[in-house]
Every structure is written in C-alpha cells, then in structure tokens.
Design a protein around this motif. Sequence first.
Motif, short mmCIF file in Angstrom:
data_model
loop_
_atom_site.label_atom_id
_atom_site.label_comp_id
_atom_site.label_asym_id
_atom_site.label_seq_id
_atom_site.Cartn_x
_atom_site.Cartn_y
_atom_site.Cartn_z
N SER A 64 0.82 -1.21 0.00
CA SER A 64 0.00 0.00 0.00
C SER A 64 0.85 1.26 0.00
N ARG B 229 2.67 1.63 -3.35
CA ARG B 229 1.75 2.08 -4.40
C ARG B 229 1.40 3.56 -4.21
N PHE B 230 1.26 3.98 -2.97
CA PHE B 230 0.99 5.39 -2.71
C PHE B 230 2.17 6.26 -3.13
N GLU C 291 2.14 5.97 -7.28
CA GLU C 291 1.01 6.49 -8.04
C GLU C 291 0.27 7.63 -7.36
N GLY C 292 0.51 7.84 -6.10
CA GLY C 292 -0.19 8.89 -5.39
C GLY C 292 -1.52 8.46 -4.82
N ARG C 293 -1.88 7.20 -5.00
CA ARG C 293 -3.12 6.67 -4.42
C ARG C 293 -2.91 5.19 -4.13
N VAL C 294 -3.75 4.68 -3.25
CA VAL C 294 -3.62 3.28 -2.86
C VAL C 294 -4.55 2.41 -3.68
N PHE C 295 -5.78 2.86 -3.85
CA PHE C 295 -6.77 2.08 -4.59
C PHE C 295 -7.00 2.69 -5.95
N ASN C 296 -7.40 1.86 -6.90
CA ASN C 296 -7.70 2.32 -8.24
C ASN C 296 -9.11 2.88 -8.24
N GLY C 297 -9.26 4.15 -8.54
CA GLY C 297 -10.57 4.79 -8.49
C GLY C 297 -11.25 4.88 -9.84
N ASN C 298 -10.83 4.10 -10.83
CA ASN C 298 -11.40 4.20 -12.17
C ASN C 298 -12.67 3.38 -12.37
#
Length: 100
Positions: free
Chosen positions: A81, A84-85, A88-95
């Motif tokens: 986690s 990935r943060f 990519e600047g985020r933990v979960f994929n928000g797409n």
Amino acid sequence: MIEMFTQIFIISALVIFGMALLVCLVRLIKGPTTADRVVSFDASSAVVMSIVGVMSVIFNSVSYLDSIMLIAIISFVSSVSISRFIGEGRVFNGNHKRHR
C-alpha cells in the motif's frame, strides 16, 4: 551440556535480533525519504517475526506461529500500500464504478 549451548545460542540470537531491531527503528525514525522508511519497516517486521520465532522455541509452543503469520500479512499489505501510494499517489484504483 547441549542445553547450555542451546541457551547460549538463544540468548545470543535474541541480543543480535534486538540490535538489528534497534538499527531498523533508528532508520525508520531518521530515514530521509519515505522509501527508506518503508524498507526499514519491512526489515523491522522481519526481525520481529524472528524474535517471535525464537520466543516460540523458548516457550516450546506453536501458538506463536499464528502471530508470525499475522505480522507477515500485515507487513506485506502495508508495504504494498505504501509503495503504491509513493509510486502512483493513491492506494486504490478509483477508475471503476460500483454496481448496485
């Protein structure tokens, strides 16, 4: 005679693991970058798992092995986690959208 060598080995292992944990915690607190802190967290969790394993041998109990597995799972998930943060600047994929 063998019991004495076993006790010396266990005590020396705990001392070495304690020193390694101290070094990892210093790097965790003092680390100049977040990546250094993530690596030191991984190393310190491995040292803690080793200490719990030695304690399992000392107390002659297999119940400590469950806690080793729990520490390993938490360490893996947190390392992924945080990495990935950082990347990519985020933990979960928000797409993706949720279907209800």
